[in-house]
Each structure stands twice: as C-alpha cells, then as structure tokens.
Design an enzyme around this catalytic site. Structure first.
Site, PDB file in Angstrom:
ATOM      1  N   ASP A 111      26.835  18.711 -37.067  1.00  0.00           N
ATOM      2  CA  ASP A 111      26.998  19.903 -36.090  1.00  0.00           C
ATOM      3  C   ASP A 111      27.924  20.802 -36.876  1.00  0.00           C
ATOM      4  O   ASP A 111      27.937  21.864 -36.538  1.00  0.00           O
ATOM      5  CB  ASP A 111      27.602  19.452 -34.764  1.00  0.00           C
ATOM      6  N   GLU A 123      28.917  21.375 -40.031  1.00  0.00           N
ATOM      7  CA  GLU A 123      28.283  21.826 -41.009  1.00  0.00           C
ATOM      8  C   GLU A 123      27.569  23.144 -40.832  1.00  0.00           C
ATOM      9  O   GLU A 123      27.431  24.125 -41.228  1.00  0.00           O
ATOM     10  CB  GLU A 123      27.452  21.109 -41.921  1.00  0.00           C
ATOM     11  N   TYR A 124      26.480  22.816 -39.810  1.00  0.00           N
ATOM     12  CA  TYR A 124      25.644  23.920 -39.192  1.00  0.00           C
ATOM     13  C   TYR A 124      26.686  25.066 -38.597  1.00  0.00           C
ATOM     14  O   TYR A 124      26.324  26.086 -38.614  1.00  0.00           O
ATOM     15  CB  TYR A 124      24.766  23.238 -38.062  1.00  0.00           C
ATOM     16  N   SER A 130      22.364  30.052 -22.436  1.00  0.00           N
ATOM     17  CA  SER A 130      23.419  29.184 -23.173  1.00  0.00           C
ATOM     18  C   SER A 130      24.641  29.476 -22.521  1.00  0.00           C
ATOM     19  O   SER A 130      25.006  30.205 -21.614  1.00  0.00           O
ATOM     20  CB  SER A 130      23.336  29.416 -24.552  1.00  0.00           C
ATOM     21  N   LEU A 131      25.702  28.537 -22.922  1.00  0.00           N
ATOM     22  CA  LEU A 131      27.019  28.664 -22.584  1.00  0.00           C
ATOM     23  C   LEU A 131      28.182  29.069 -23.577  1.00  0.00           C
ATOM     24  O   LEU A 131      27.906  28.865 -24.554  1.00  0.00           O
ATOM     25  CB  LEU A 131      27.539  27.384 -21.908  1.00  0.00           C
ATOM     26  N   LYS A 165      29.036  17.980 -19.548  1.00  0.00           N
ATOM     27  CA  LYS A 165      28.157  18.756 -20.363  1.00  0.00           C
ATOM     28  C   LYS A 165      27.356  17.675 -21.085  1.00  0.00           C
ATOM     29  O   LYS A 165      27.699  16.971 -21.868  1.00  0.00           O
ATOM     30  CB  LYS A 165      28.759  19.619 -21.312  1.00  0.00           C
ATOM     31  N   ARG A 210      13.198  24.783 -23.108  1.00  0.00           N
ATOM     32  CA  ARG A 210      13.945  25.857 -22.994  1.00  0.00           C
ATOM     33  C   ARG A 210      13.308  26.946 -24.100  1.00  0.00           C
ATOM     34  O   ARG A 210      13.436  28.080 -23.852  1.00  0.00           O
ATOM     35  CB  ARG A 210      15.410  25.596 -23.315  1.00  0.00           C
ATOM     36  N   LYS A 233      32.368  25.980 -13.646  1.00  0.00           N
ATOM     37  CA  LYS A 233      31.342  27.093 -13.000  1.00  0.00           C
ATOM     38  C   LYS A 233      31.986  27.602 -11.902  1.00  0.00           C
ATOM     39  O   LYS A 233      32.455  26.894 -10.862  1.00  0.00           O
ATOM     40  CB  LYS A 233      29.992  26.435 -12.708  1.00  0.00           C
ATOM     41  N   CYS A 292       9.288   2.587 -58.524  1.00  0.00           N
ATOM     42  CA  CYS A 292      10.308   2.385 -57.755  1.00  0.00           C
ATOM     43  C   CYS A 292      10.026   1.486 -56.706  1.00  0.00           C
ATOM     44  O   CYS A 292       9.289   1.949 -55.940  1.00  0.00           O
ATOM     45  CB  CYS A 292      11.214   3.541 -57.584  1.00  0.00           C
TER      46      CYS A 292
END
Ligand code: IVH
Length: 698
Positions: free
Chosen positions: A45, A47-48, A94-95, A130, A151, A303, A445
């Site tokens: 996550d 790296e992304y 999204s949040l 969450k 979604r 919320k 191999c």
C-alpha cells in the site's frame, strides 16, 4: 546510480516530468489492474501511495503537463470483464483521510465553519471501524433483494447479485414497512481465521494463494461461477444507503438501528460521540482492540450524525464533507534479518525473501518478509545480519521498511543478488527496464519444469491425447518425465506406468501410440511448446515462417544474442517482434541448459518446416512486404493478415531485403527509403491486383 524515478520532484526539468508522468500513469494502471482485477497486488500500500503522491506532486508543479489519462482523476479502475455493468443510482463515494488527531480536529472545525456553527454547538459524530474489505451496494424493491453490485469506479460497478445472494449476512427479503426502494451499502469482508483456512485449502488444492483477507474477499466475491463464492466464508457489515424512496431516519445512528431491525449486521464497535475528542478516544480504544479483532480494519470513520447536516455538507471531489477516515498507523517491530533467500516462482521469477528472527507485529508472529526485488534491496541497502524495522499494513506478508543502520554489525557486506538460478544454476537475466530477474532454464528448472511440461503437452502445443496436466504431474513426481524429450522415451517405462493406479494395458498403449503420432511436429507448434516468455502462438508462427527449420532458427537466435549483429537486425525487423521479445528469445537460446534440452528433444522428433503457402499461384509467398501510409480499402491489420495468409512476411521497416513496399495515402519516410534502396513500390491497387484480390480465406 540514481534514476529519474529517484529524482526529487523539485529537481525535475519539464521533459523529465513528461517522462515521469508517463511512467507513473503506466505503473499505477498496472498496479490498479493487479489489485482490482487480478486480486494479486505486487506493490505494498505504501509503495502504491508513493507512486500516486509523486504523480500528484509532479502535476502540481507542472499543471500544464497533466495527462488526460491522469490517475488523479480516477478513484479506481472500472469493472472487470465478465459481469454486466451497473450504473449506481447515486455515486459510491470514497473517504478523505486523516492521518493524526490534528487532521481529525481540523475535520471537525471544517464542518463547523461550513455549517456556520460556533465552538459551543454540539456536532455529534458516529465513530465506527473502517472495515478493510470491498464495498457493495444492495438494492431492495418492495422488500426483495433485486440487485447487488460492486463499487467499480464509483459510478459504474459490476452486477454480482447472484454472488451477493450467497452471503448469510445479506437478507434476501426484508420485513414489512421498509421503503419501496431501499439501497443498502456496506463492506464485504473475510474474517482473518477464515482467510487463513481458505489459503490452507487453496495450497492443498494447488489453487491461488491470497495475499490478505481483503484480496481473498475480492477474489471470492467476483467469481463468475457463484458456487465458488458460495463456498467461501464471506461476511457483510452494512453502514450506508444509496437511493431510498422515503426518509428512513434523522440521524446516522438512527439509520444503523433501523438496519439492525431489518436484519442487517452493523458493526458492534460503532459509537455515538458528542465531541471530536470523544471520537478520538474511540479511535484509541478500537486501535487497542485491533490486533485481536477477528477481521482487518484500517482506521476509524467519523461521520456527522445529523442527516440534515450531511445533506447540507454534501461532497467534494467524490468524497463526502461529512465524513473522514482516521487511518491507523501501520504496526511496526524491530528484528534481525537472518538471511536473504531467493525463491524461484513457477514463471521463473527470482523473489528475495527475508528470513527473520521471529517477532510479533500487529498481534501476529512473523518470521518471513517479502523483499520484493533486487532494486528494493539495493535502495534500502538491506544486508544479511541487519536489524530491520518490519511493518504489517493490512497485508499479511509484512514488509521490511528500513534498516537500523546504527545497529549494523561490523564487517557486513552489501547483498549481491544471484546472477544464476539457485534451483537449477541456469543464467538468471533481467531485461532492461524490468525489475524482475528470471531464470532462463525453464525447461529443466525444478521450480518451473512441471508448469513448462504441462504447457508443452497442452492443446496448442504437442497436444498429446491422454497426456494432460494431471498425468504430466504424476510422471514428473515419479521421475519418469523430467524434460520434454523424456516423453518420447516413455515406452521404455511401460511396465512402471502399468503399475501406477489408473493405468491398464489399453490406456498405456493408447498413450504410447498418441505419443508416437506427435514425433512428427510442425516447427511452429514446437516453438510454441518451448514456453519461451512472450512467445505465444502468433509469434511462434512468425518465427517458423521466417526461419523455416529448427536448425536455421537456432543458428539465427544464437547469432542474434549479439544485438549488433545482422541476425538481431533481421529478428527485430519481423513485424511484431520488438526488442523485448527478441531479448527473451535470444536469452532462451543462449542458455546452455536449454540447448541441451533442445538437442535431447530434437533427437526424438522429426520437425516439419513451417507449411507456408509457396505455390506459384501465390505470387507473394515468401516475399517480405512493408505497408506504409493509410490504405483505402482495408485497415492495416487486415492488410497484414491477408498478406500473411498468402505466405508473405510483413515487416515494420524497409531494408534491402524488402521485396515490396505498398504505399497508401500520406506515406512518409518509408516510401522515400524504398526509393533510395530501389525496392519496388506498389500502390494499393497494384498490390490487390498482384495478390488477385486475395481474400483471407484463400
Ligand atoms: S462510509 C459516502 N463507513 O472505505 C461514504 N465506508 O475509503 C461511504 N469503508 O468505499 C463510505 N468501512 O468501501 C464507510 N464504516 C465504514 C467503512 C467504509 C469501510 C470503505 C468503503 C469506502 C472506503 C472509502
């Protein structure tokens, strides 16, 4: 060596920014695809996120260079193929994120400013975990579940009604008194213990292993065969609504109570909070429980409780102003890296794995961590014997975040990534621009051989009746077939096979006869059967057509290993063979183990030259042609297919070896080059006349 990818955004010149934005759009798209459509992420996550952050930062510095396909305009990729699409009645949002308490307090202040409230006014919040799963929308009409959707990109998702119907947590009918139209949204997830048990079952059955519960949930839910979904332990928490035909409640809390009354499961840790400080206390409390919760969560969502306020607050750039996700910090721990081991995957990829002194991170004892690839090890300068910081961020496989260099033992040495395969000793090569080093000895191999042998006997390759994946695996285990040539010597083991369960005189004789039939094989099939990376059927056919015999191909590929050679130039001049395919081909033929396997195999076979049409009624058979400019009567793809069907080779550029250049409208440099080299130039009409208007079915 520092690459462009490491250069700070502030130091980039505009042309470099263009290059970086292009690289990033590709890398992010590929990561999205692996994550959302294959459920097999290769990036962490962190790296992304780093890729997306860099992309946004470059765009902020060079707004004019922002690409039309910029990832910052997209939330997630659209639906995968296979399911019908569903347009959401209201977008699935999204949040926004808060990373610390101060971000959360700022959220509270923002809400107050927007609503024009003072510090003393009460803005009640609901704090709820969450859930780390995937969101789904359930549509009920007159109390019946009529549609369930993923979604997707927030606007359009996939219709997975039948899959969602298999979840026990999802009511199929609702009690009297619910609105005529009611869309309930929530999170599909898998419990951690169920996920572990599923992976054990998958491993035993040789199936796909999931990286974490979230991917397992996604992979299980999006199955075209709903029986698979039904067999997977999926669960659902409801937390929001979409379209509704009448108001349900005045507050979010009231809405959750209604959901419960109607038979939905809502999260038991949700709390009503009078202030943001109370919400932060819930965050701390949930955080303490996190390691022992039966499912993964990655934060707490706050919320605004009053729905009239939610309506006034509305949304901004696809996220509601009335909610925020306060993320948990990834859990970290320090331990000693005992050794770096290299694993060889079924496709030959060499993956470094850290063997660790066992340590507890996020409630789980870990003793292995992925190191991703060679560059990652060098970038972080990870060495055997180092003290390292581990992190478990949602993923079950932890990451090595960094080395504690202060504690580095004396005399430690930089890690040298092996240049040969630890399983079979073949060269391990890493094509330019790629991050993964691969073993080139695929056929021998042990890590890859079974997969390669299965491919070797598959339908479009040797297609031996009675010798499928199952039999190949059994023969491999028994040591009867270790390499392709062994298949053709199975007759010597007739008695051994007969002793095996499931084989009788007749079936063994049938098998041996089927093998005999395949001793004569077309060159294209043989090339395809070798399972060389990026060499599918079409490329195998091109190679067979261009080189004619196995010997000619081998000599040429050997020579082409030198990229300055004429053989190399000839190879990449074959239309559709670029430098990357050329590299995989020449690497394969340069590896001595492969040459041995080929010699051994060729001794058993009689290879037929490629049956390209050569009859004189096919005037272009064997000719090399180049198309340039826009053709009037057909597209480039059709022109090429027709020419090839008539036995011509279609090349991408003009050389002395070109027989004809066919020019369409607006032809440019290729036509000029043909003129300079005295290569005959044909108009489209002349070409059609020459081939007798040859149609594809000729
Ligand atoms: S509310 C309009 N509540 O987080 C707001 N989302 O990062 C709708 N999620 O797409 C979302 N737990 O898949 C909400 N208790 C929760 C949640 C939750 C998980 C997911 C959801 C959403 C994503 C946004």
């Amino acid at each position: 060596m520092t690459t462009l990818a490491d250069k700070p955004v502030e130091a980039l010149a505009a042309p470099e920014a263009v290059e970086e934005l292009e690289r990033l759009v590709k890398a992010i798209a590929e990561a999205d695809r692996l994550y959302h459509q294959e459920d097999a992420p290769e990036l962490t996550d962190a790296e992304y996120d780093a890729l997306r952050r860099r992309n946004t930062a470059i765009e902020a510095r060079f707004p004019r260079l922002k690409r039309p396909d910029s990832p910052s305009d997209r939330v997630a990729p659209g639906p995968a193929e296979g399911f019908a699409k569903v347009r959401h009645s209201r977008p699935m949002l999204s949040l926004g994120n808060a990373f610390d308490a101060e971000d959360a307090r700022e959220f509270d202040r923002r809400v107050r400013r927007f609503l024009n409230l003072g510090d003393d006014d009460v803005v009640e919040l609901v704090a709820e975990p969450k859930i780390d799963g995937l969101s789904a929308a359930l549509r009920y009409e007159n109390g019946r579940l009529v549609q369930g959707a993923t979604r997707g990109d927030g606007t359009e998702g996939e219709n997975i009604t039948r899959n969602l119907e298999t979840l026990d947590d999802i009511p199929k009918t609702l009690p009297d008194g619910v609105p005529d139209v009611l869309e309930v949204r929530g999170e599909v997830y898998m419990r951690i213990d169920d996920f572990a048990a599923l992976n054990t079952r998958q491993a035993e059955a040789g199936g796909k292993i999931f990286a974490n519960p979230r991917n397992a949930a996604a992979g299980s839910l999006r199955q075209l065969d709903v029986r698979i979904t039904a067999s997977r332990p999926l669960k659902f928490f409801a937390y929001f609504w979409g379209e509704v035909s009448e108001d349900i409640a005045d507050t979010h809390w009231g809405f959750l109570e209604k959901l419960n009354a109607w038979g939905f499961v809502t999260n038991p840790l949700a709390r009503r909070c009078a202030t943001i400080e109370a919400a932060l206390a819930v965050y701390d409390e949930v955080g303490r429980q996190r390691a022992t919760l039966p499912y993964d969560i990655d934060g707490v969502v706050y919320k605004v409780n009053r729905l009239d306020w939610q309506a006034r607050l509305g949304m901004v750039s696809r996220a509601p102003r009335w909610a925020i996700a306060h993320k948990f910090k990834a859990e970290q721990a320090e331990t000693t890296l005992l050794a770096i081991e290299i694993q060889v995957g079924r496709t030959g990829a060499l993956t470094p794995v850290a063997r660790l002194e066992p340590v507890k991170v996020g409630g789980v004892v870990v003793s292995n961590a992925t190191l991703h690839n060679e560059d990652e090890i060098h970038r972080k300068d990870i060495r055997e014997g180092d003290r390292v910081i581990l992190q478990r961020a949602g993923d079950v496989i932890p990451q090595v975040v960094r080395v504690v260099t202060e504690k580095r033992p004396e005399g430690s040495r930089e890690y040298a990534f092996p240049q040969s395969c630890p399983e079979c000793g073949s060269d391990a090569v890493r094509p330019e621009g790629e991050v993964i080093r691969r073993c080139t000895g695929g056929l021998i191999c042990p890590a890859q051989a079974v997969e390669r042998l299965k491919h070797f006997v598959s339908r479009d390759a040797f297609d031996i009746e009675g010798l499928g994946a199952k039999q190949v695996e059994a023969f491999w285990r028994d040591g009867l077939v270790k390499r392709p040539g062994d298949i053709f010597r199975l007759a010597q083991h007739r008695d051994t096979i007969l002793e095996r369960e499931g084989w009788g005189e007749k079936s063994v004789d049938n098998l041996l006869a089927a093998i005999e039939v395949r001793r004569v094989i077309g060159l294209d099939r043989l090339i395809y059967a070798l399972g060389i990376r990026q060499v599918g059927q079409a490329t195998a056919r091109l190679l067979a057509a261009n080189y004619g015999t196995l010997d000619a191909l081998r000599v040429a590929m050997h020579a082409a290993h030198d990229s300055e050679s004429e053989a190399y130039a000839d190879l990449v001049n074959i239309d559709q063979i670029g430098s990357s395919v050329a590299q995989d081909l020449t690497d394969f033929f340069a590896e001595a183990h492969n040459t041995d396997v080929l010699d051994d195999l060729a001794a058993e076979l009689s290879v037929e030259a490629f049956a390209a049409p050569t009859a004189s009624d096919r005037p272009v058979a064997g000719k090399t042609v180049v198309f340039t400019g826009t053709l009037a009567t057909m597209g480039r793809g059709e022109a090429k297919a027709r020419a090839e069907a008539l036995g011509a080779k279609v090349a991408g550029s003009v050389s002395k070896k070109t027989d004809y250049v066919i020019v369409g409208a607006d032809a440019g440099s290729k036509a000029k080059k043909a003129e300079a080299l005295d290569v005959p130039i044909l108009s489209e009409e002349e070409w059609l006349t020459l081939i007798g208007n040859g149609s594809l079915t000729d």
